[in-house]
Design a protein around this motif. Structure first.
Motif, PDB file in Angstrom:
ATOM      1  N   LEU A  13       0.826  -1.202   0.000  1.00 55.97           N
ATOM      2  CA  LEU A  13       0.000   0.000   0.000  1.00 55.97           C
ATOM      3  C   LEU A  13       0.859   1.251   0.000  1.00 55.97           C
ATOM      4  O   LEU A  13       0.514   2.259  -0.633  1.00 55.97           O
ATOM      5  CB  LEU A  13      -0.931  -0.001   1.218  1.00 55.97           C
ATOM      6  N   MET A  14       1.992   1.208   0.691  1.00 50.68           N
ATOM      7  CA  MET A  14       2.877   2.367   0.742  1.00 50.68           C
ATOM      8  C   MET A  14       3.403   2.733  -0.644  1.00 50.68           C
ATOM      9  O   MET A  14       3.716   3.899  -0.906  1.00 50.68           O
ATOM     10  CB  MET A  14       4.042   2.089   1.694  1.00 50.68           C
ATOM     11  N   LEU A  15       3.499   1.745  -1.537  1.00 51.30           N
ATOM     12  CA  LEU A  15       3.962   2.016  -2.901  1.00 51.30           C
ATOM     13  C   LEU A  15       2.932   2.824  -3.687  1.00 51.30           C
ATOM     14  O   LEU A  15       3.275   3.443  -4.697  1.00 51.30           O
ATOM     15  CB  LEU A  15       4.263   0.692  -3.620  1.00 51.30           C
ATOM     16  N   PRO A  48      -6.588   6.813  -1.830  1.00 54.13           N
ATOM     17  CA  PRO A  48      -5.319   7.220  -1.209  1.00 54.13           C
ATOM     18  C   PRO A  48      -4.234   7.569  -2.208  1.00 54.13           C
ATOM     19  O   PRO A  48      -3.311   8.321  -1.890  1.00 54.13           O
ATOM     20  CB  PRO A  48      -4.918   5.983  -0.388  1.00 54.13           C
ATOM     21  N   GLY A  49      -4.347   7.026  -3.431  1.00 57.86           N
ATOM     22  CA  GLY A  49      -3.286   7.233  -4.412  1.00 57.86           C
ATOM     23  C   GLY A  49      -3.460   8.452  -5.291  1.00 57.86           C
ATOM     24  O   GLY A  49      -2.505   8.891  -5.947  1.00 57.86           O
ATOM     25  N   PHE A  50      -4.655   9.053  -5.282  1.00 55.05           N
ATOM     26  CA  PHE A  50      -4.882  10.210  -6.158  1.00 55.05           C
ATOM     27  C   PHE A  50      -5.789  11.270  -5.534  1.00 55.05           C
ATOM     28  O   PHE A  50      -5.397  12.424  -5.394  1.00 55.05           O
ATOM     29  CB  PHE A  50      -5.475   9.766  -7.497  1.00 55.05           C
ATOM     30  N   ALA A 100      -7.809   5.791   8.595  1.00 55.69           N
ATOM     31  CA  ALA A 100      -7.857   4.819   7.507  1.00 55.69           C
ATOM     32  C   ALA A 100      -6.607   3.953   7.491  1.00 55.69           C
ATOM     33  O   ALA A 100      -6.675   2.721   7.330  1.00 55.69           O
ATOM     34  CB  ALA A 100      -8.016   5.544   6.177  1.00 55.69           C
ATOM     35  N   ILE A 101      -5.442   4.572   7.656  1.00 57.00           N
ATOM     36  CA  ILE A 101      -4.184   3.811   7.640  1.00 57.00           C
ATOM     37  C   ILE A 101      -4.097   2.883   8.847  1.00 57.00           C
ATOM     38  O   ILE A 101      -3.712   1.714   8.721  1.00 57.00           O
ATOM     39  CB  ILE A 101      -2.983   4.776   7.607  1.00 57.00           C
ATOM     40  N   GLU A 150     -12.104  -6.175  13.674  1.00 57.40           N
ATOM     41  CA  GLU A 150     -13.264  -6.981  13.295  1.00 57.40           C
ATOM     42  C   GLU A 150     -13.742  -6.655  11.880  1.00 57.40           C
ATOM     43  O   GLU A 150     -14.324  -7.496  11.208  1.00 57.40           O
ATOM     44  CB  GLU A 150     -14.400  -6.784  14.300  1.00 57.40           C
ATOM     45  N   GLN A 151     -13.540  -5.432  11.443  1.00 56.82           N
ATOM     46  CA  GLN A 151     -13.883  -5.039  10.068  1.00 56.82           C
ATOM     47  C   GLN A 151     -12.827  -4.050   9.582  1.00 56.82           C
ATOM     48  O   GLN A 151     -13.035  -2.848   9.583  1.00 56.82           O
ATOM     49  CB  GLN A 151     -15.282  -4.417   9.985  1.00 56.82           C
ATOM     50  N   PRO A 152     -11.682  -4.548   9.159  1.00 55.48           N
ATOM     51  CA  PRO A 152     -10.586  -3.665   8.764  1.00 55.48           C
ATOM     52  C   PRO A 152     -10.853  -2.957   7.446  1.00 55.48           C
ATOM     53  O   PRO A 152     -11.781  -3.289   6.696  1.00 55.48           O
ATOM     54  CB  PRO A 152      -9.395  -4.625   8.647  1.00 55.48           C
ATOM     55  N   ASN A 153     -10.015  -1.983   7.187  1.00 57.45           N
ATOM     56  CA  ASN A 153     -10.107  -1.194   5.959  1.00 57.45           C
ATOM     57  C   ASN A 153      -9.441  -1.950   4.814  1.00 57.45           C
ATOM     58  O   ASN A 153      -8.259  -1.781   4.548  1.00 57.45           O
ATOM     59  CB  ASN A 153      -9.434   0.169   6.183  1.00 57.45           C
ATOM     60  N   VAL A 154     -10.218  -2.784   4.138  1.00 51.34           N
ATOM     61  CA  VAL A 154      -9.692  -3.546   2.999  1.00 51.34           C
ATOM     62  C   VAL A 154     -10.137  -2.952   1.669  1.00 51.34           C
ATOM     63  O   VAL A 154      -9.575  -3.261   0.619  1.00 51.34           O
ATOM     64  CB  VAL A 154     -10.104  -5.030   3.077  1.00 51.34           C
ATOM     65  N   GLY A 155     -11.149  -2.090   1.694  1.00 51.09           N
ATOM     66  CA  GLY A 155     -11.695  -1.555   0.451  1.00 51.09           C
ATOM     67  C   GLY A 155     -10.706  -0.757  -0.366  1.00 51.09           C
ATOM     68  O   GLY A 155     -10.687  -0.841  -1.598  1.00 51.09           O
ATOM     69  N   ILE A 156      -9.858   0.033   0.295  1.00 54.58           N
ATOM     70  CA  ILE A 156      -8.934   0.899  -0.450  1.00 54.58           C
ATOM     71  C   ILE A 156      -7.797   0.112  -1.102  1.00 54.58           C
ATOM     72  O   ILE A 156      -7.011   0.681  -1.851  1.00 54.58           O
ATOM     73  CB  ILE A 156      -8.343   1.999   0.449  1.00 54.58           C
ATOM     74  N   LEU A 157      -7.725  -1.176  -0.827  1.00 58.11           N
ATOM     75  CA  LEU A 157      -6.695  -2.003  -1.461  1.00 58.11           C
ATOM     76  C   LEU A 157      -7.138  -2.515  -2.822  1.00 58.11           C
ATOM     77  O   LEU A 157      -6.371  -3.179  -3.512  1.00 58.11           O
ATOM     78  CB  LEU A 157      -6.356  -3.198  -0.552  1.00 58.11           C
ATOM     79  N   LYS A 158      -8.373  -2.200  -3.215  1.00 58.67           N
ATOM     80  CA  LYS A 158      -8.964  -2.778  -4.413  1.00 58.67           C
ATOM     81  C   LYS A 158      -9.218  -1.713  -5.479  1.00 58.67           C
ATOM     82  O   LYS A 158      -9.253  -0.519  -5.199  1.00 58.67           O
ATOM     83  CB  LYS A 158     -10.282  -3.477  -4.054  1.00 58.67           C
ATOM     84  N   PHE A 159      -9.409  -2.174  -6.704  1.00 52.62           N
ATOM     85  CA  PHE A 159      -9.771  -1.282  -7.804  1.00 52.62           C
ATOM     86  C   PHE A 159     -11.264  -0.999  -7.749  1.00 52.62           C
ATOM     87  O   PHE A 159     -12.063  -1.896  -7.524  1.00 52.62           O
ATOM     88  CB  PHE A 159      -9.428  -1.947  -9.145  1.00 52.62           C
ATOM     89  N   PRO A 160     -11.682   0.256  -7.954  1.00 55.71           N
ATOM     90  CA  PRO A 160     -10.895   1.457  -8.245  1.00 55.71           C
ATOM     91  C   PRO A 160     -10.583   2.285  -6.998  1.00 55.71           C
ATOM     92  O   PRO A 160     -10.087   3.397  -7.091  1.00 55.71           O
ATOM     93  CB  PRO A 160     -11.832   2.240  -9.168  1.00 55.71           C
ATOM     94  N   PHE A 161     -10.894   1.724  -5.822  1.00 56.58           N
ATOM     95  CA  PHE A 161     -10.824   2.506  -4.584  1.00 56.58           C
ATOM     96  C   PHE A 161      -9.390   2.832  -4.160  1.00 56.58           C
ATOM     97  O   PHE A 161      -9.184   3.697  -3.313  1.00 56.58           O
ATOM     98  CB  PHE A 161     -11.580   1.772  -3.481  1.00 56.58           C
ATOM     99  N   ILE A 162      -8.416   2.155  -4.769  1.00 58.21           N
ATOM    100  CA  ILE A 162      -7.013   2.515  -4.523  1.00 58.21           C
ATOM    101  C   ILE A 162      -6.739   3.945  -4.977  1.00 58.21           C
ATOM    102  O   ILE A 162      -5.786   4.590  -4.501  1.00 58.21           O
ATOM    103  CB  ILE A 162      -6.070   1.524  -5.256  1.00 58.21           C
TER     104      ILE A 162
END
Length: 238
Positions: free
Chosen positions: A76-78, A215-217, A186-187, A200-212
């Motif tokens: 994610l840091m990349l 944080p990336g844009f 979020a981080i 119990e419900q981590p932030n996994v959505g931003i790791l996926k397309f197009p939600f990346i």
């Protein structure tokens, strides 16, 4: 404590993905409008560069690059560091500062309105177990206030200037703090080695397309707008 990764590889609804593509497009269009109004010759190369970056993030996310968690450094840091380093470079170089100082503050202020739609998408992601409640306006995220007030502040600061620059400066500080609040939560809610919240419900959505692209844009663009505004306003008499 180990995070619950039940929904890590489950895709959010298509309509949420489409909605966020539209939000990203609006953010891109608003930023390019600011660039075109200040430096028309730079609009095309900036567009090309941003499209390349968005495409790279999108391709990597669609190949589950960011959902692979057992890497050092975390992938994610990349997606986060390049835009932050680029923003830093703009403020550190003479040419970058000339670019920054030419951008229209009115357009950058209005651009914050997209934060309302981002918050609605985040709530949708929460309902579908992709982000924790604390990342929504029902939790610790009050960023929607910045989005709701942005057009009001922009209108009375630029179109019908009745507010002093001091109020615009204060609004930018408060909106920046709201942004940093949700970014921090979020981080620290993502399934990373330093996770602190929402196991119990981590932030996994931003790791996926197009939600990346959030944080990336989208977040870097909004962050950049605040930095530009605060720099320019601090140089003028408030």
């Amino acid at each position: 404590m180990q995070p619950n990764l039940t929904y890590l590889l489950i895709e959010p609804p298509v309509w949420l993905a489409v909605a966020f593509v539209v939000i990203t497009t609006l953010t891109l269009g608003g930023f390019l409008l600011a660039v075109h109004r200040s430096s028309p010759k730079l609009a095309r190369p900036v567009l090309l560069g941003l499209l390349l970056w968005l495409t790279l993030l999108g391709v990597l996310a669609s190949q589950d690059f960011f959902t692979t968690l057992n890497t050092v450094p975390t992938r994610l840091m990349l997606g986060l560091l390049p835009p932050l380093l680029f923003i830093s470079g703009l403020f550190m170089s003479a040419g970058g500062r000339r670019f920054v100082d030419a951008l229209p503050l009115a357009t950058l202020t209005y651009l914050n309105s997209v934060r309302v739609f981002v918050e609605l998408v985040l709530f949708g992601l929460y309902v579908h177990h992709q982000v924790p409640e604390l990342m929504t306006f029902e939790g610790r995220n009050f960023d929607i206030l910045a989005g709701l007030t942005a057009p009001i502040i922009a209108y009375f600061s630029f179109n019908r200037p009745t507010l002093s620059k001091r109020w615009l400066f204060i609004w930018n500080v408060m909106a920046l703090l709201l942004l940093l609040n949700i970014v921090t939560n979020a981080i620290l809610s993502a399934p990373l080695p330093f996770q602190q919240f929402s196991f119990e419900q981590p932030n996994v959505g931003i790791l996926k397309f197009p939600f990346i692209w959030l944080p990336g844009f989208v977040v870097p663009v909004v962050l950049f707008g605040h930095f530009v505004s605060l720099r320019r306003l601090s140089q003028s008499r408030l």
